[in-house]
Scaffold this active site. Structure first.
Site, PDB file in Angstrom:
ATOM      1  N   SER A  42     -23.099  81.031  67.035  1.00 22.39           N
ATOM      2  CA  SER A  42     -22.797  80.071  68.091  1.00 22.39           C
ATOM      3  C   SER A  42     -23.927  79.082  68.338  1.00 22.39           C
ATOM      4  O   SER A  42     -23.690  77.869  68.465  1.00 22.39           O
ATOM      5  CB  SER A  42     -22.445  80.804  69.384  1.00 22.39           C
ATOM      6  OG  SER A  42     -23.380  81.825  69.662  1.00 22.39           O
ATOM      7  N   HIS A 100     -18.139  87.340  77.100  1.00 22.15           N
ATOM      8  CA  HIS A 100     -19.396  86.807  76.571  1.00 22.15           C
ATOM      9  C   HIS A 100     -19.246  85.455  75.878  1.00 22.15           C
ATOM     10  O   HIS A 100     -20.066  84.573  76.074  1.00 22.15           O
ATOM     11  CB  HIS A 100     -19.985  87.822  75.592  1.00 22.15           C
ATOM     12  CG  HIS A 100     -21.281  87.420  74.980  1.00 22.15           C
ATOM     13  ND1 HIS A 100     -22.397  87.146  75.735  1.00 22.15           N
ATOM     14  CD2 HIS A 100     -21.653  87.240  73.668  1.00 22.15           C
ATOM     15  CE1 HIS A 100     -23.401  86.825  74.937  1.00 22.15           C
ATOM     16  NE2 HIS A 100     -22.974  86.867  73.685  1.00 22.15           N
ATOM     17  N   GLY A 136     -30.341  85.101  68.653  1.00 20.17           N
ATOM     18  CA  GLY A 136     -30.992  84.156  67.770  1.00 20.17           C
ATOM     19  C   GLY A 136     -30.013  83.214  67.098  1.00 20.17           C
ATOM     20  O   GLY A 136     -28.913  82.970  67.595  1.00 20.17           O
ATOM     21  N   ALA A 150     -25.933  72.366  72.868  1.00 17.39           N
ATOM     22  CA  ALA A 150     -25.070  71.328  72.293  1.00 17.39           C
ATOM     23  C   ALA A 150     -25.324  69.974  72.938  1.00 17.39           C
ATOM     24  O   ALA A 150     -25.432  68.952  72.251  1.00 17.39           O
ATOM     25  CB  ALA A 150     -23.599  71.728  72.452  1.00 17.39           C
ATOM     26  N   GLY A 173     -26.897  72.432  77.934  1.00 13.80           N
ATOM     27  CA  GLY A 173     -27.219  73.513  77.012  1.00 13.80           C
ATOM     28  C   GLY A 173     -27.613  72.958  75.654  1.00 13.80           C
ATOM     29  O   GLY A 173     -27.884  71.763  75.494  1.00 13.80           O
ATOM     30  N   ALA A 188     -29.393  83.208  75.715  1.00 14.75           N
ATOM     31  CA  ALA A 188     -29.157  83.796  74.388  1.00 14.75           C
ATOM     32  C   ALA A 188     -30.364  84.600  73.929  1.00 14.75           C
ATOM     33  O   ALA A 188     -31.483  84.103  73.913  1.00 14.75           O
ATOM     34  CB  ALA A 188     -28.834  82.701  73.376  1.00 14.75           C
ATOM     35  N   GLN A 189     -30.113  85.841  73.542  1.00 13.83           N
ATOM     36  CA  GLN A 189     -31.179  86.725  73.082  1.00 13.83           C
ATOM     37  C   GLN A 189     -31.210  86.849  71.564  1.00 13.83           C
ATOM     38  O   GLN A 189     -32.268  86.891  70.945  1.00 13.83           O
ATOM     39  CB  GLN A 189     -30.995  88.122  73.686  1.00 13.83           C
ATOM     40  CG  GLN A 189     -31.108  88.186  75.188  1.00 13.83           C
ATOM     41  CD  GLN A 189     -30.739  89.568  75.734  1.00 13.83           C
ATOM     42  OE1 GLN A 189     -30.154  90.382  75.038  1.00 13.83           O
ATOM     43  NE2 GLN A 189     -31.061  89.802  76.984  1.00 13.83           N
ATOM     44  N   ARG A 191     -17.977  93.008  66.694  1.00 14.68           N
ATOM     45  CA  ARG A 191     -18.047  93.174  68.140  1.00 14.68           C
ATOM     46  C   ARG A 191     -16.725  93.589  68.777  1.00 14.68           C
ATOM     47  O   ARG A 191     -16.712  94.356  69.731  1.00 14.68           O
ATOM     48  CB  ARG A 191     -18.509  91.868  68.798  1.00 14.68           C
ATOM     49  CG  ARG A 191     -19.991  91.632  68.675  1.00 14.68           C
ATOM     50  CD  ARG A 191     -20.414  90.382  69.409  1.00 14.68           C
ATOM     51  NE  ARG A 191     -21.864  90.201  69.290  1.00 14.68           N
ATOM     52  CZ  ARG A 191     -22.504  89.145  69.762  1.00 14.68           C
ATOM     53  NH1 ARG A 191     -21.839  88.193  70.386  1.00 14.68           N
ATOM     54  NH2 ARG A 191     -23.814  89.039  69.624  1.00 14.68           N
ATOM     55  N   SER A 195     -25.530  78.912  79.246  1.00 13.04           N
ATOM     56  CA  SER A 195     -25.443  80.124  78.430  1.00 13.04           C
ATOM     57  C   SER A 195     -26.512  80.124  77.339  1.00 13.04           C
ATOM     58  O   SER A 195     -27.026  81.174  76.953  1.00 13.04           O
ATOM     59  CB  SER A 195     -24.050  80.240  77.803  1.00 13.04           C
ATOM     60  OG  SER A 195     -23.067  80.426  78.798  1.00 13.04           O
ATOM     61  N   HIS A 197     -18.775  91.126  74.852  1.00 14.80           N
ATOM     62  CA  HIS A 197     -19.956  91.775  74.292  1.00 14.80           C
ATOM     63  C   HIS A 197     -19.919  93.244  74.693  1.00 14.80           C
ATOM     64  O   HIS A 197     -19.734  93.569  75.871  1.00 14.80           O
ATOM     65  CB  HIS A 197     -21.232  91.118  74.816  1.00 14.80           C
ATOM     66  CG  HIS A 197     -22.421  91.395  73.954  1.00 14.80           C
ATOM     67  ND1 HIS A 197     -22.994  92.644  73.878  1.00 14.80           N
ATOM     68  CD2 HIS A 197     -23.133  90.598  73.116  1.00 14.80           C
ATOM     69  CE1 HIS A 197     -24.016  92.601  73.030  1.00 14.80           C
ATOM     70  NE2 HIS A 197     -24.120  91.377  72.562  1.00 14.80           N
ATOM     71  N   ARG A 239     -16.040  85.733  66.775  1.00 13.35           N
ATOM     72  CA  ARG A 239     -17.302  85.101  66.377  1.00 13.35           C
ATOM     73  C   ARG A 239     -18.247  86.094  65.713  1.00 13.35           C
ATOM     74  O   ARG A 239     -18.483  87.191  66.217  1.00 13.35           O
ATOM     75  CB  ARG A 239     -17.978  84.513  67.613  1.00 13.35           C
ATOM     76  CG  ARG A 239     -19.363  83.923  67.357  1.00 13.35           C
ATOM     77  CD  ARG A 239     -20.006  83.496  68.649  1.00 13.35           C
ATOM     78  NE  ARG A 239     -20.334  84.619  69.497  1.00 13.35           N
ATOM     79  CZ  ARG A 239     -21.573  84.932  69.894  1.00 13.35           C
ATOM     80  NH1 ARG A 239     -22.590  84.205  69.503  1.00 13.35           N
ATOM     81  NH2 ARG A 239     -21.779  85.953  70.691  1.00 13.35           N
ATOM     82  N   GLU A 274     -27.965  91.685  62.599  1.00 12.95           N
ATOM     83  CA  GLU A 274     -26.996  91.930  63.665  1.00 12.95           C
ATOM     84  C   GLU A 274     -25.673  92.381  63.056  1.00 12.95           C
ATOM     85  O   GLU A 274     -25.461  92.271  61.839  1.00 12.95           O
ATOM     86  CB  GLU A 274     -26.810  90.683  64.541  1.00 12.95           C
ATOM     87  CG  GLU A 274     -28.042  90.364  65.375  1.00 12.95           C
ATOM     88  CD  GLU A 274     -27.842  89.201  66.321  1.00 12.95           C
ATOM     89  OE1 GLU A 274     -28.714  89.011  67.182  1.00 12.95           O
ATOM     90  OE2 GLU A 274     -26.836  88.486  66.206  1.00 12.95           O
TER      91      GLU A 274
END
Length: 509
Positions: free
Chosen positions: A376, A336, A52, A19, A17, A49-50, A277, A45, A232, A371, A117
């Site tokens: 992230s 999530h 951003g 990282a 991913g 991610a949608q 969230r 994951s 989520h 978070r 967001e």
């Protein structure tokens, strides 16, 4: 028979991913091995991610505002110094990703477009490909990794056990198509992602069940804040596995939550649909528990061309037989993101010499108890570079070969999912958590395919039992309020097993 792969002193990164990719690229031109169970660029994951990447680059924004929002969402458990450092590095991280080939969304004047967001006080979410940020970022980085001769990519290989001697890494036992293989190395990075695959309803790939946490836990590493799991609030309520995500950015652009009667049940909540969230997820969960279906209504978003702004979400909705332009989208909470993980310092070092962790598998203290959206991907990008810097300065020390740990079968979280989903979901209580511990303990101490997933599940349950309060994403029905002292939790596997034996009288050992 176990094959030997001598890395000649090169570090091994587990996970493909954001990282893992950033760590490998930042180490160049030093040689590095990058291990991934799936083809590189798939089944992480990050690629899903949608939303951003959060970065305070707007004219009306600065790091102090971003930090204030992060601390507020973290509900008293963020490491403020670490958070400030990571957030301050955000603008440079965006520039670095652009240099690596990521094409961010820009306006007619070539300025990066910034989205909003939940719980952000400014528009600071950087996108690529509209709502396909993760996909576009990972594609660009995978292309760069393939072009980098110092990075050896080894696919279709799973990491099964760390070889540790005197609290120091001596190797990694993995499993490839041809059988078990020992990677002889004294520097390993765990970048395996999250734990959503431990739940019946999750948004992470099924492979993301916490295998990096199991690796580190079995080796004796210290974990922290394991009880904090973000659900989520708006996953597409369908038969898909994993559930498809309806990004928070949709609410950021004006979509509202309604029930089957069309009632906007969060209208009187502070922040409404753009509350943190954990608050939104609990509101949706309770409304569903009261017998309602919940929908995200995006039909009246002023000034937004939904299909153009959210092309991936439009496609996944239509694949499920829903037209978001004319129909409300059925949603439900889903596991999530894991705020907890392997305890690391600023450089990504764990409590085991020669072992680093980065991304969602690590716990830096940035996220605290909850978070802040889109922090992230930022953390993975920034900390991957920090880990690489530290590894580059850590000389390889050849160790004598130790006795190999026993080989294991492929792990299967299937038995763990219903147990953890019942007990450690959006709302929790002591009775349910103890019941989960009773069910998970024999699996965790067995030689079954469920053993490693059960170890991670049991540690989450024990951490949740110990935190007798509600804070951030951890909501206890039997302890609904904060305690006076905000304190991060730590846990090791032997301690979790001992707690299960000693503190749960009904447990048959």
């Amino acid at each position: 028979m176990t094959a030997l792969y001598d890395t000649d002193g090169a570090p091994v990164i587990i996970g493909g991913g954001l990282a893992g990719l950033m760590t490998a690229l930042a180490l160049a031109p030093q040689p590095v091995l990058l291990l991934t169970g799936a083809p590189l660029g798939l089944e992480s994951s990050s690629v899903l991610a949608q939303g951003g990447i959060a970065a305070s680059i707007g004219a009306d924004d600065d790091v102090s505002l971003h930090l204030a929002d992060t601390l507020a969402a973290g509900d008293g458990l963020c490491d403020e110094a670490i958070a400030a450092s990571i957030l301050a590095a955000a603008p440079a991280a965006i520039e670095q990703l652009a240099r690596l080939g990521v094409v961010f969304d820009r306006d007619a004047n070539d300025k990066i477009v910034l989205g909003l967001e939940a719980a952000h006080s400014r528009r600071r979410i950087v996108h690529a490909g509209g709502d396909a940020t993760g996909r576009d970022v990972i594609r660009a980085l995978v292309r760069k990794v393939r072009e980098t001769p110092s990075i050896t990519v080894i696919e279709a290989t799973t990491a099964q056990r760390l070889v540790v001697e005197d609290n120091a890494v001596a190797g990694l036992l993995g499993h490839a198509d041809r059988g078990p293989v020992l990677f002889a190395t004294d520097r390993i990075v765990i970048a395996t992602g999250g734990i959503g695959g431990l739940f019946v309803h999750g948004t992470n790939p099924a492979r993301s069940w916490g295998q990096g946490l199991a690796l580190a836990a079995r080796a004796g590493a210290t974990m922290t804040d394991l009880e904090f799991i973000q659900f989520h609030p708006t996953a597409l309520d369908s038969k898909s596995s994993p559930l498809k995500l309806i990004s928070e950015a949709v609410r950021g652009e004006g979509a509202i939550l309604v029930d089957g009667n069309g009632d906007r049940f969060m209208a009187d909540t502070s922040g409404a649909e753009l509350a943190p969230r954990d608050i939104v997820a609990r509101a949706v969960w309770r409304h569903m528990a009261a017998g309602h279906r919940v929908f995200l209504d995006a039909r009246d978003m002023k000034g937004i061309d939904f299909t153009r702004r959210f092309p991936a979400i439009t496609a996944l909705c239509r694949d499920a037989g829903i037209d978001p332009l004319t129909q409300p989208i059925p949603v439900r909470p889903a596991a999530h993101y894991h705020m907890g993980g392997i305890l690391v310092d600023r450089t990504g070092r764990t409590s085991i010499d020669g072992l680093w962790a980065s991304g969602e598998a690590a716990c830096t203290g940035l996220h605290g108890a909850n978070r802040l959206a889109s922090n992230s991907l930022l953390e993975a990008a920034v900390c991957g570079g920090w880990v690489a810097q530290d590894i580059a300065g850590a000389a390889s020390t050849r160790r004598r070969q130790t006795m190999l740990p026993a080989g294991v079968t492929d792990s299967d979280p299937g038995l763990v999912r219903p147990i953890l989903s019942r007990a450690a979901g959006v709302l929790r209580d002591g009775e349910g958590l103890r019941a989960a511990a009773r069910a998970l303990y024999p699996l965790a101490t067995s030689q079954q395919a469920a053993s490693d997933p059960a170890i991670v599940g049991l540690m989450i349950v024990i951490a949740a039992l110990r935190r007798q309060e509600s804070r951030g994403a951890h909501a206890r029905i039997d302890f609904p309020k904060h305690t006076s002292l905000a304190k991060r939790s730590t846990l090791r596997l032997d301690d979790a097993l001992q707690t299960a034996r000693d503190d749960i009288p009904e447990l048959v050992v």
